[in-house]
Write an enzyme that holds these catalytic residues in place. Structure first.
Site, short mmCIF file in Angstrom:
data_model
loop_
_atom_site.label_atom_id
_atom_site.label_comp_id
_atom_site.label_asym_id
_atom_site.label_seq_id
_atom_site.Cartn_x
_atom_site.Cartn_y
_atom_site.Cartn_z
N GLY A 45 -35.07 159.07 67.33
CA GLY A 45 -34.67 158.00 68.24
C GLY A 45 -33.29 158.35 68.77
O GLY A 45 -32.88 159.52 68.74
N LEU A 46 -32.57 157.37 69.24
CA LEU A 46 -31.25 157.67 69.82
C LEU A 46 -30.36 158.40 68.82
O LEU A 46 -29.72 159.38 69.15
CB LEU A 46 -30.57 156.38 70.26
CG LEU A 46 -31.15 155.78 71.54
CD1 LEU A 46 -30.47 154.46 71.85
CD2 LEU A 46 -30.98 156.74 72.70
N ALA A 47 -30.32 157.90 67.59
CA ALA A 47 -29.40 158.48 66.62
C ALA A 47 -29.82 159.89 66.22
O ALA A 47 -28.98 160.77 66.06
CB ALA A 47 -29.33 157.59 65.38
N ARG A 81 -24.84 141.87 64.17
CA ARG A 81 -24.55 142.85 65.21
C ARG A 81 -24.46 142.16 66.57
O ARG A 81 -25.28 141.30 66.88
CB ARG A 81 -25.65 143.92 65.27
CG ARG A 81 -25.48 144.88 66.42
CD ARG A 81 -26.50 145.99 66.39
NE ARG A 81 -27.86 145.56 66.69
CZ ARG A 81 -28.31 145.29 67.91
NH1 ARG A 81 -27.52 145.37 68.95
NH2 ARG A 81 -29.58 144.93 68.09
N GLU A 140 -29.46 152.88 63.06
CA GLU A 140 -29.79 151.63 62.38
C GLU A 140 -30.05 151.85 60.89
O GLU A 140 -29.98 150.92 60.08
CB GLU A 140 -31.01 150.97 63.06
CG GLU A 140 -31.22 149.54 62.61
CD GLU A 140 -32.28 148.79 63.39
OE1 GLU A 140 -32.63 149.22 64.52
OE2 GLU A 140 -32.78 147.78 62.87
N ARG A 198 -25.65 136.08 68.38
CA ARG A 198 -27.06 135.85 68.08
C ARG A 198 -27.29 134.94 66.89
O ARG A 198 -28.18 134.09 66.91
CB ARG A 198 -27.73 137.19 67.79
CG ARG A 198 -27.78 138.01 69.02
CD ARG A 198 -28.34 139.36 68.77
NE ARG A 198 -28.45 140.01 70.07
CZ ARG A 198 -28.79 141.26 70.24
NH1 ARG A 198 -29.05 142.02 69.19
NH2 ARG A 198 -28.88 141.76 71.44
N SER A 216 -34.79 139.99 76.38
CA SER A 216 -33.43 140.50 76.18
C SER A 216 -32.37 139.41 76.24
O SER A 216 -32.43 138.48 77.02
CB SER A 216 -33.11 141.53 77.25
OG SER A 216 -31.73 141.78 77.27
N GLY A 271 -36.14 161.72 62.17
CA GLY A 271 -36.02 160.66 63.15
C GLY A 271 -35.42 161.19 64.44
O GLY A 271 -34.40 161.86 64.43
N HIS A 288 -33.11 137.42 66.13
CA HIS A 288 -32.73 137.36 67.54
C HIS A 288 -33.18 136.04 68.16
O HIS A 288 -34.32 135.65 67.98
CB HIS A 288 -33.36 138.53 68.29
CG HIS A 288 -32.76 138.79 69.63
ND1 HIS A 288 -32.89 137.91 70.66
CD2 HIS A 288 -32.01 139.82 70.09
CE1 HIS A 288 -32.24 138.40 71.72
NE2 HIS A 288 -31.70 139.55 71.39
C1 LIG Z 1 -37.11 145.08 71.47
C2 LIG Z 1 -35.76 145.60 71.13
C3 LIG Z 1 -34.74 145.59 72.07
C4 LIG Z 1 -33.48 146.07 71.76
N1 LIG Z 1 -32.51 146.04 72.71
C5 LIG Z 1 -31.29 146.54 72.42
C6 LIG Z 1 -30.28 146.58 73.41
O1 LIG Z 1 -30.46 146.14 74.54
N2 LIG Z 1 -29.07 147.10 73.09
C7 LIG Z 1 -28.82 147.60 71.84
O2 LIG Z 1 -27.73 148.10 71.62
N3 LIG Z 1 -29.78 147.60 70.90
C8 LIG Z 1 -31.00 147.09 71.15
N4 LIG Z 1 -31.96 147.07 70.17
C9 LIG Z 1 -31.70 147.74 68.89
C10 LIG Z 1 -31.84 149.24 69.05
O3 LIG Z 1 -32.89 149.54 69.92
C11 LIG Z 1 -32.12 149.95 67.74
O4 LIG Z 1 -31.27 149.50 66.75
C12 LIG Z 1 -31.90 151.45 67.90
O5 LIG Z 1 -32.61 151.93 69.00
C13 LIG Z 1 -32.26 152.21 66.66
O6 LIG Z 1 -32.17 153.57 66.94
P1 LIG Z 1 -32.35 154.65 65.81
O7 LIG Z 1 -32.22 155.97 66.47
O8 LIG Z 1 -31.44 154.34 64.70
O9 LIG Z 1 -33.82 154.45 65.25
P2 LIG Z 1 -35.26 154.44 65.97
O10 LIG Z 1 -35.18 154.47 67.42
O11 LIG Z 1 -36.01 153.34 65.32
O12 LIG Z 1 -35.87 155.81 65.55
C14 LIG Z 1 -36.37 156.06 64.28
C15 LIG Z 1 -36.92 157.45 64.26
O13 LIG Z 1 -37.21 157.80 62.93
C16 LIG Z 1 -38.50 158.32 62.83
N5 LIG Z 1 -38.95 158.05 61.48
C17 LIG Z 1 -38.88 156.89 60.78
N6 LIG Z 1 -39.35 157.06 59.55
C18 LIG Z 1 -39.71 158.34 59.44
C19 LIG Z 1 -40.25 159.13 58.40
N7 LIG Z 1 -40.49 158.64 57.20
N8 LIG Z 1 -40.52 160.43 58.66
C20 LIG Z 1 -40.27 160.97 59.89
N9 LIG Z 1 -39.74 160.28 60.89
C21 LIG Z 1 -39.46 158.98 60.67
C22 LIG Z 1 -39.27 157.70 63.94
O14 LIG Z 1 -40.37 158.52 64.28
C23 LIG Z 1 -38.21 157.66 65.03
O15 LIG Z 1 -38.14 158.90 65.67
C24 LIG Z 1 -33.23 146.57 70.48
C25 LIG Z 1 -34.24 146.58 69.53
C26 LIG Z 1 -35.48 146.06 69.83
C27 LIG Z 1 -36.50 145.97 68.78
#
Ligand SMILES: Cc1cc2nc3c(=O)[nH]c(=O)nc-3n(C[C@H](O)[C@H](O)[C@H](O)COP(=O)(O)OP(=O)(O)OC[C@H]3O[C@@H](n4cnc5c(N)ncnc54)[C@H](O)[C@@H]3O)c2cc1C
Ligand code: SF4
Ligand code: FES
Lengths: 644, 260
Positions: free
Chosen positions: A42-44, A442, A432, A337, A284, A40, A266
């Site tokens: 994403g941000l994390a 949250r 997440e 929320r 948002s 993964g 939400h």
């Molecule tokens: C529309 C929307 C708006 C939001 N707005 C806000 C906000 O304003 N403020 C806030 O704090 N939060 C907000 N959130 C929540 C926040 O965006 C998410 O909780 C957060 O970005 C999750 O980040 P993450 O890095 O944990 O996971 P994600 O960003 O979901 O990343 C998951 C990663 O895992 C990878 N992955 C998943 N499964 C597999 C697998 N089996 N094999 C390989 N790779 C895999 C994906 O490719 C991706 O790279 C929002 C959410 C949504 C839906």
């Protein structure tokens, strides 16, 4: 199994500093002898992978999209919290900690939340240094806005595209490490199993989504940063590909899954428009800074509006019910929320909903536009207003938006200790994907904060402690444990391809989503949950008998990808229902109709349920085993949450 | 009932879709009728309907990239009736709605066309060249930790806003698909401008522009001949000003590095 959260001793404010001092370090020259897998980006995940690379570890990072920059985090809109107190409005680390514990309805671990609030300030510094273009005031300093559940202005933002800009920052840091050769990136690659050797996480099995090739990767530790599981509901604000497969397959290998029923609905999303609908779009929460939520005062007015006999602008001020302002004068439209969502549902249940289906309420900007002028409102929310107009073909500058709650975020996830390690040694979960910081609800702008806190500032320290205590010998992917996991993956794939039934994967997914929404959504009760459990089991049996997956494994096969994910959702959905059924109280996003106050607020039972429910997998179709981590509150007083 | 036009009638359409088994196979346009399409559907929901029909009849569904369906991740990438992301300006494929088409229309759907974006399958192309260009220099070299307080770097709002405009590129590749030379200059210029405008990015501005442009050439993107087609089709409105800025940056970088 005894769940040890490994919370360091000492006063709350000193725990993290002390812990950082006490953890073992891997000396700089030895770091390159250790390999870390990050699933993964994403941000994390991107923040963790980049930071591991900077520290000198060898990193392999994986994502299923074609580029790390497309992770679901990119879609986050409103902002990110930090206890900077730049506004001098009384914010502090303790206040952010307090708001988060209270907002989560006292079901989060104090020590983790405090650390989150502490490192929040470093995140903003880090992102600015990377060139993240946060909103600024004319004097050149950073701007803030307010979010639900808080009475201070602590949210940093980048128009309505905060997640995008933060992820691009993390992506750029990741790219730098890729260029240096410290991180090897595997896009379009999906993790389908976890590999354990001697009880420790030692690698993963993945499928190359272009060629279908199933491959193993070995490492000294594995970090899952694979996001949330809101797509169990089929319709949610999550990206289409968001899924629970990596976390679920780790769960099947022994990682406990915590608080699965804690999902966030939400309040401000664009309502469903038809049965072809593939996803829901969030508007948002920041809009609630300026938008006022209302429905017609009487059922009769609402009916006439739905029938098209009158238009919204015909409804006089005195015939409107700004129900959040009326019921919660202190927080008004900015209640958390879960409270906002539940109230929208109540209004619609009363028959005062708007839109053809009656499943919507208004979010009205007329006053704000009058007060500040259209350009000022456009500057704050322009892209959200445009998005709304594109989807609904209505102009929100002229007519109030119609909104309705939608599944958005999952507070539950893999159980982790203070070090973010799951119950499997060497397997970490961040962002997440874990359960750790948000309790039963949250607060807005706290997921981005948590993802980056985990990735930049927490797991890089705690993983060192684990690695320092283990030998650096590598394990070959020829080891029988890898072969067994590869065969397991191929067996699932072959099974899915061989059924050749009559119903499509989406068909099953939609059916599951409907069960979850109706019985394990905004309001739950024992009878409904029992019914849902039986229905899910039936659906799962039917899936394995009658699903239709075309094509072969050795190609780009999007149907097969989906089938793997939906197979896991069909198991996770049942666990969510089990968890919701066992928790005989209401808290945060988990609202059991049997447990409410006379004013319809969530009624907690701290006596019996102030614990984390962590579930152990015991085989598909078997009753999972419950383990409890008792939550101790030493720094905040447990009270009935009030936003009045 | 999302749409303003609840009486709009479902539409019947003819789709001509590019089908290609894998990157080595020859591809061709295949015709599919679709019926009963609601004007409130998104374009990709219309594709979902077609794919469900194909699946039920045992045919291989059409592969296409998509994820957020909100116009922000940059995954969707369809060439619709000869235009990247279709007929609506400032709109990604996933945000295009069927109300912009009429009953009886024939719609041609193809992948991005560019030597640097080979087709993986059907409508899915390989855009990893873009990632490699970013890896060549699209960052500020700071490690995690040890950075100054965020408010110690004041940035005039006008500059911050301009940098932001450039930073909104979603890396979709429509600019390349729109350009007769398949140039990636608009995409590259967006990153170069964002970081050149901000004080944090100024330190490395020279090497950044040189390295990113060099990588762009290695990847096989064409040269820019100033037609402006890229900006006209860019779904988020990345402006041609960024290209001017890239040119200035590039010239000054070259001038300085030749002095060494
Ligand atoms: C529309 C929307 C708006 C939001 N707005 C806000 C906000 O304003 N403020 C806030 O704090 N939060 C907000 N959130 C929540 C926040 O965006 C998410 O909780 C957060 O970005 C999750 O980040 P993450 O890095 O944990 O996971 P994600 O960003 O979901 O990343 C998951 C990663 O895992 C990878 N992955 C998943 N499964 C597999 C697998 N089996 N094999 C390989 N790779 C895999 C994906 O490719 C991706 O790279 C929002 C959410 C949504 C839906
Ligand atoms: S410049 Fe525009 S068209 Fe090109 S990749 Fe970026 S967003 Fe897409
Ligand atoms: S699917 Fe994300 S931009 Fe279109």
């Amino acid at each position: 199994m005894i769940l040890d959260s490994n919370i360091p001793e000492g006063p709350l404010a000193e725990k993290w500093d002390k812990h950082k001092f006490n953890v073992k370090l891997v000396n700089p020259a030895n770091k390159r002898k250790y390999d870390i897998i990050v699933v993964g980006t994403g941000l994390a995940g991107a923040s963790a992978a980049a930071t591991f690379g900077e520290l000198g570890y060898n990193v392999k990072a994986f994502c299923f999209q074609d580029s790390p920059r497309r992770a679901h985090s990119i879609a986050a809109q409103g902002g990110i919290n930090a206890a900077k107190n730049y506004q001098n409005d009384g914010d502090s680390v303790f206040r952010l900690f307090y708001d988060t514990v209270k907002g989560g309805d006292y079901r989060a671990r104090e020590a983790n939340v405090y650390r989150l609030a502490q490192v929040s300030v470093d995140i903003i510094d880090q992102c600015v240094a990377q060139g993240v273009p946060f909103a600024r005031e004319y004097g050149g300093l950073l701007a803030n806005r307010s979010f639900g559940g808080a009475q201070v202005s602590r949210t940093f933002y980048a128009r309505g595209q905060t997640g995008q800009q933060l992820l691009l920052g993390a992506y750029s840091a990741l790219n730098r490490q890729i260029a240096y050769g410290k991180v090897k990136m595997y896009p379009r690659t999906e993790m389908l199993d976890l590999v354990m050797v001697d009880g420790k996480a030692r690698g993963i099995v993945v499928r190359n989504l272009i060629t279908g090739k199933v491959e193993s990767h070995s490492a000294h530790a594995v970090v899952l940063a694979t996001g949330g599981y809101g797509n169990v509901f089929f319709l949610s604000t999550n990206a289409m590909g968001s899924n629970a497969t990596a976390a679920w397959r780790a769960h099947r290998r022994g990682a406990l899954f915590a608080n699965p029923c804690f999902t966030q609905i939400h309040p401000t999303c664009i309502p469903v428009s038809g049965d072809y609908q593939s996803k829901l779009t969030l508007m948002s929460e920041s809009l609630r800074n300026d938008g006022r939520v209302w429905v017609p005062k009487t059922v009769e007015t609402a009916q006439r509006l739905r029938k098209g006999e009158i238009t919204v602008n015909d409804i006089k001020e005195e015939d409107r019910d700004y129900y959040l302002e009326r019921k919660y004068p202190a927080f008004g439209n900015l209640v958390p929320r879960d409270v906002a969502s539940r109230n929208a549902k109540l209004m619609c249940d009363e028959g005062r909903g708007v839109g053809a289906s009656g499943l919507a309420v208004f979010l009205d900007f007329a006053d704000a536009i009058k007060r500040e002028g259209q350009p000022a409102i456009a500057a704050k929310y322009g892209n959200l207003f445009d998005m709304y107009a594109k989807i609904t073909d209505e102009n929100p500058y002229e007519k109030p938006m119609r909104i309705y709650p939608a599944v958005h975020y999952t507070m539950g996830g893999l159980w982790v200790d203070y070090n973010l390690m799951t119950t499997i040694p060497g397997l970490y979960a961040t962002g997440e994907c874990n359960f750790s910081d948000h309790g039963a609800n949250r607060l807005g702008a706290s997921a981005l904060m948590q993802g980056l806190a985990d990735g930049y500032f927490v797991v890089p320290y705690t993983i060192g402690d684990y690695l320092a205590k283990m030998p650096n010998e590598r394990i070959s992917t020829e080891h029988p444990a890898f072969k067994e996991a590869e065969q397991n993956v191929m067996a699932i794939t072959n099974k899915l391809l061989s059924i050749q039934g009559t119903r499509t994967v989406d068909d099953f997914h939609k059916a599951l989503g409907l069960i979850m929404w109706d019985y394990c959504g905004m309001a739950r009760n024992a009878e409904g949950l029992r019914f849902a459990k039986a229905e899910i089991r039936k659906l799962r049996d039917e899936f394995w008998r009658d699903v239709k997956v075309t094509g072969v494994n050795e190609e780009l096969n999007q149907t097969l990808e989906k089938a793997h994910r939906v197979a896991d959702f069909l198991e996770l959905g049942e666990l969510m229902v089990d968890d919701a059924l066992h928790r005989e109280e209401s808290c945060g996003g988990h609202f059991r109709e049997e447990y409410q106050t006379p004013e319809n607020e969530a009624l907690r039972d701290d006596e019996n349920f102030a614990y984390v429910a962590a579930w152990e997998f015991t085989g598909t179709g078997n009753q999972p085993m419950l383990h409890k981590e008792d939550l101790k509150f030493e720094n905040v007083k447990l009270t009935q949450r009030s936003y009045k | 009932m999302a749409g303003s036009n609840p009486n709009a009638k479902p539409m019947d359409l003819t789709l001509k879709v590019w089908r290609q088994k894998n990157k080595d196979a020859a591809g061709q346009l295949v015709t599919y009728p679709v019926k009963g399409i609601s004007p409130d559907m998104s374009f990709l929901e219309m594709m979902d309907v077609l794919n469900e029909n194909l699946l039920r009849s045992g045919e291989d569904p059409i592969a296409f990239d998509h994820d957020c369906r909100e116009g922000i991740c940059g995954a969707c990438s369809l060439h619709i009736n000869g235009r990247p992301h279709g007929p609506e300006r400032g709109t990604t494929t996933c945000q295009l709605h069927m109300r912009h088409f009429k009953d009886g229309d024939t719609i041609t759907i193809e992948p991005w066309r560019a030597a640097a974006f080979p087709v993986h399958k059907d409508l899915v192309v390989d855009r990893s060249a873009f990632d490699r260009i970013q890896q060549a220099g699209g960052y500020v070299s700071v490690n995690t930790g040890g950075v100054p307080d965020a408010n110690e770097i004041p940035i005039p709002k006008t500059i911050a806003d301009k940098a932001f405009d450039a930073a909104t590129c979603i890396q979709c590749g429509a600019c390349v698909a729109a350009c007769k030379n398949a140039s990636a200059i608009l995409f590259v210029s967006a990153k170069v401008s964002q970081l050149a405008l901000l004080p944090q990015g100024k330190v490395e501005r020279q090497t950044r522009v040189e390295n990113m442009v060099a990588q762009m050439e290695i990847e096989g993107f064409g040269a820019c001949s100033n037609t402006g087609a890229c900006a006209a089709e860019c779904p988020v409105g990345i402006s041609l000003e960024n290209i001017n800025m890239l040119r200035r940056e590039y010239i000054s970088a070259k001038a300085t590095s030749e002095n060494f």
